[in-house]
Every structure is written in structure tokens, then in C-alpha cells.
Motif scaffolding. Structure first.
Motif, PDB file in Angstrom:
ATOM      1  N   TYR A  18     -99.741 -24.883  84.965  1.00  0.00           N
ATOM      2  CA  TYR A  18     -99.917 -24.712  83.525  1.00  0.00           C
ATOM      3  C   TYR A  18     -99.570 -25.982  82.767  1.00  0.00           C
ATOM      4  CZ  TYR A  18    -100.031 -19.887  85.067  1.00  0.00           C
ATOM      5  OH  TYR A  18    -100.337 -18.736  85.722  1.00  0.00           O
ATOM      6  N   LEU A  19    -100.059 -27.110  83.264  1.00  0.00           N
ATOM      7  CA  LEU A  19     -99.692 -28.401  82.692  1.00  0.00           C
ATOM      8  C   LEU A  19    -100.054 -28.516  81.223  1.00  0.00           C
ATOM      9  CD1 LEU A  19    -100.627 -30.797  85.627  1.00  0.00           C
ATOM     10  CD2 LEU A  19     -98.346 -30.160  84.843  1.00  0.00           C
ATOM     11  N   LYS A  20    -101.213 -28.051  80.845  1.00  0.00           N
ATOM     12  CA  LYS A  20    -101.634 -28.163  79.444  1.00  0.00           C
ATOM     13  C   LYS A  20    -100.652 -27.454  78.518  1.00  0.00           C
ATOM     14  CE  LYS A  20    -106.526 -28.513  80.454  1.00  0.00           C
ATOM     15  NZ  LYS A  20    -107.846 -27.922  80.275  1.00  0.00           N
ATOM     16  N   TYR A  21    -100.090 -26.355  78.981  1.00  0.00           N
ATOM     17  CA  TYR A  21     -99.153 -25.604  78.150  1.00  0.00           C
ATOM     18  C   TYR A  21     -97.747 -26.194  78.180  1.00  0.00           C
ATOM     19  CZ  TYR A  21    -102.971 -22.300  78.437  1.00  0.00           C
ATOM     20  OH  TYR A  21    -104.214 -21.731  78.375  1.00  0.00           O
ATOM     21  N   ALA A  22     -97.392 -26.848  79.260  1.00  0.00           N
ATOM     22  CA  ALA A  22     -96.044 -27.407  79.407  1.00  0.00           C
ATOM     23  C   ALA A  22     -95.912 -28.773  78.746  1.00  0.00           C
ATOM     24  CB  ALA A  22     -95.679 -27.505  80.885  1.00  0.00           C
ATOM     25  N   LEU A  23     -96.989 -29.514  78.648  1.00  0.00           N
ATOM     26  CA  LEU A  23     -96.910 -30.880  78.136  1.00  0.00           C
ATOM     27  C   LEU A  23     -96.696 -30.949  76.635  1.00  0.00           C
ATOM     28  CD1 LEU A  23     -99.740 -32.414  80.313  1.00  0.00           C
ATOM     29  CD2 LEU A  23     -97.307 -33.021  80.415  1.00  0.00           C
ATOM     30  N   ALA A  24     -97.397 -30.134  75.876  1.00  0.00           N
ATOM     31  CA  ALA A  24     -97.331 -30.227  74.412  1.00  0.00           C
ATOM     32  C   ALA A  24     -95.907 -30.044  73.874  1.00  0.00           C
ATOM     33  CB  ALA A  24     -98.300 -29.240  73.771  1.00  0.00           C
ATOM     34  N   PRO A  25     -95.162 -29.017  74.315  1.00  0.00           N
ATOM     35  CA  PRO A  25     -93.801 -28.876  73.789  1.00  0.00           C
ATOM     36  C   PRO A  25     -92.905 -30.070  74.135  1.00  0.00           C
ATOM     37  CG  PRO A  25     -94.470 -26.876  74.926  1.00  0.00           C
ATOM     38  CD  PRO A  25     -95.526 -27.896  75.180  1.00  0.00           C
ATOM     39  N   LEU A  26     -93.088 -30.642  75.322  1.00  0.00           N
ATOM     40  CA  LEU A  26     -92.254 -31.777  75.710  1.00  0.00           C
ATOM     41  C   LEU A  26     -92.645 -33.040  74.956  1.00  0.00           C
ATOM     42  CD1 LEU A  26     -91.792 -31.190  79.534  1.00  0.00           C
ATOM     43  CD2 LEU A  26     -90.225 -30.678  77.652  1.00  0.00           C
ATOM     44  N   ILE A  27     -93.908 -33.200  74.649  1.00  0.00           N
ATOM     45  CA  ILE A  27     -94.321 -34.328  73.810  1.00  0.00           C
ATOM     46  C   ILE A  27     -93.675 -34.198  72.437  1.00  0.00           C
ATOM     47  CG2 ILE A  27     -96.295 -35.371  72.610  1.00  0.00           C
ATOM     48  CD1 ILE A  27     -97.942 -34.756  75.182  1.00  0.00           C
ATOM     49  N   LEU A  28     -93.655 -32.989  71.897  1.00  0.00           N
ATOM     50  CA  LEU A  28     -92.992 -32.769  70.602  1.00  0.00           C
ATOM     51  C   LEU A  28     -91.487 -33.032  70.683  1.00  0.00           C
ATOM     52  CD1 LEU A  28     -94.842 -29.586  69.284  1.00  0.00           C
ATOM     53  CD2 LEU A  28     -95.029 -31.935  68.444  1.00  0.00           C
ATOM     54  N   VAL A  29     -90.861 -32.615  71.774  1.00  0.00           N
ATOM     55  CA  VAL A  29     -89.427 -32.872  71.963  1.00  0.00           C
ATOM     56  C   VAL A  29     -89.171 -34.379  71.985  1.00  0.00           C
ATOM     57  CG1 VAL A  29     -87.546 -32.739  73.658  1.00  0.00           C
ATOM     58  CG2 VAL A  29     -88.858 -30.691  73.080  1.00  0.00           C
ATOM     59  N   MET A  30     -90.009 -35.124  72.692  1.00  0.00           N
ATOM     60  CA  MET A  30     -89.812 -36.574  72.781  1.00  0.00           C
ATOM     61  C   MET A  30     -90.054 -37.254  71.437  1.00  0.00           C
ATOM     62  SD  MET A  30     -88.628 -36.821  75.695  1.00  0.00           S
ATOM     63  CE  MET A  30     -88.251 -38.510  75.384  1.00  0.00           C
ATOM     64  N   LEU A  31     -91.067 -36.830  70.717  1.00  0.00           N
ATOM     65  CA  LEU A  31     -91.311 -37.391  69.384  1.00  0.00           C
ATOM     66  C   LEU A  31     -90.152 -37.084  68.446  1.00  0.00           C
ATOM     67  CD1 LEU A  31     -95.126 -36.657  68.961  1.00  0.00           C
ATOM     68  CD2 LEU A  31     -94.035 -38.890  69.321  1.00  0.00           C
ATOM     69  N   GLY A  32     -89.633 -35.857  68.538  1.00  0.00           N
ATOM     70  CA  GLY A  32     -88.476 -35.490  67.724  1.00  0.00           C
ATOM     71  C   GLY A  32     -87.248 -36.303  68.081  1.00  0.00           C
ATOM     72  N   ALA A  33     -87.029 -36.525  69.371  1.00  0.00           N
ATOM     73  CA  ALA A  33     -85.880 -37.322  69.814  1.00  0.00           C
ATOM     74  C   ALA A  33     -85.991 -38.755  69.304  1.00  0.00           C
ATOM     75  CB  ALA A  33     -85.772 -37.301  71.334  1.00  0.00           C
ATOM     76  N   LEU A  34     -87.176 -39.324  69.403  1.00  0.00           N
ATOM     77  CA  LEU A  34     -87.369 -40.686  68.896  1.00  0.00           C
ATOM     78  C   LEU A  34     -87.121 -40.745  67.390  1.00  0.00           C
ATOM     79  CD1 LEU A  34     -90.480 -41.786  70.961  1.00  0.00           C
ATOM     80  CD2 LEU A  34     -88.279 -42.970  70.893  1.00  0.00           C
ATOM     81  N   TYR A  35     -87.683 -39.791  66.670  1.00  0.00           N
ATOM     82  CA  TYR A  35     -87.561 -39.782  65.210  1.00  0.00           C
ATOM     83  C   TYR A  35     -86.113 -39.566  64.761  1.00  0.00           C
ATOM     84  CZ  TYR A  35     -88.175 -38.446  60.359  1.00  0.00           C
ATOM     85  OH  TYR A  35     -88.070 -38.361  58.995  1.00  0.00           O
ATOM     86  N   LEU A  36     -85.449 -38.592  65.365  1.00  0.00           N
ATOM     87  CA  LEU A  36     -84.110 -38.224  64.896  1.00  0.00           C
ATOM     88  C   LEU A  36     -82.997 -39.125  65.412  1.00  0.00           C
ATOM     89  CD1 LEU A  36     -84.429 -34.358  65.243  1.00  0.00           C
ATOM     90  CD2 LEU A  36     -84.314 -35.662  63.103  1.00  0.00           C
TER      91      LEU A  36
END
Length: 124
Positions: free
Chosen positions: A65-83
């Protein structure tokens, strides 16, 4: 050879997120970090991020289920970079930012590579 490399990239990415999520659940310092970030409901946010990292990391390591697992982790990484990393850039300069953000940037790139590789493919 390409298939074998993709498998190892998934293992490495999954490993990083699984260990990161487990540490967030076990180490109390992360609660203080989330509180200091000024996030709403910091303890709940911490648990949601940690569980997301563990669950999605396991799916990526298992190449399921890579398509479903990748999006949340991309958001987590973007949030980590931003915050957590953009303030370093603004306060301490580019070199400090580049050093502190190195893992975040590499993980984001690897997530995007996996995303691009799975685009258009039917992956269970």
C-alpha cells in the motif's frame, strides 16, 4: 538490479520511520518538544505522528500500500522541516540549517523517489 535497489530503499525508509515513531512513543522528551512547538493538542499530535510513522514505516518496509503510506509521511517530513528546521535557518543561518535538516531532506527525497516509482503502478 533496479528492483533490488528499490526494495532496499523501502527497507531503509521504513526502518527510519519505525524507529523514529517508536522513540516518540517511549521517550518523554518528545512531548516537551511538541509542547514547545506551539501545536494545538501537542500530546495527541505527538501520538498521531508517532503512530503514523510506525504504521506507514511498516507498510513501506513491507512494500505494501505504498501510495497510501507515502503521502502521510511526506506531510510529516514537510511539517518537521517547517516547524523545526526553518526557525534554525532564520535564527542560525544556512550552515546550521543544512546540518540540522540533512536527515529530513534525505528522507523527503527518498519518499518522493518511492512515490515517483509507484506512480502509475498497481501496488497492493
Amino acid at each position: 538490479m533496479e528492483l533490488n535497489m528499490n526494495k532496499w530503499i523501502c527497507y531503509a525508509v521504513g526502518y527510519v520511520f519505525i524507529t523514529s515513531g517508536i522513540l516518540k512513543l517511549l521517550v518523554s522528551d518528545f512531548a516537551n518538544l511538541f509542547i514547545n512547538l506551539g501545536l494545538p493538542f501537542p500530546e495527541i499530535t505527538l501520538y498521531v505522528v508517532a503512530i503514523t510513522e510506525v504504521a506507514c514505516g511498516m507498510l513501506i518496509a513491507g512494500r505494501m500500500y505504498l501510495k497510501y503510506a507515502l503521502a502521510p509521511l511526506i506531510l510529516v517530513m514537510l511539517g518537521a522541516l517547517y516547524l523545526t528546521k526553518i526557525p534554525v535557518l532564520l535564527n542560525d543561518g544556512f550552515l546550521s540549517f543544512a546540518f540540522d535538516a540533512r536527515l529530513d531532506i534525505v528522507m523527503l527525497i527518498l519518499l518522493l523517489l518511492i512515490w515517483q516509482h509507484t506512480r502509475g503502478k498497481v501496488v497492493a
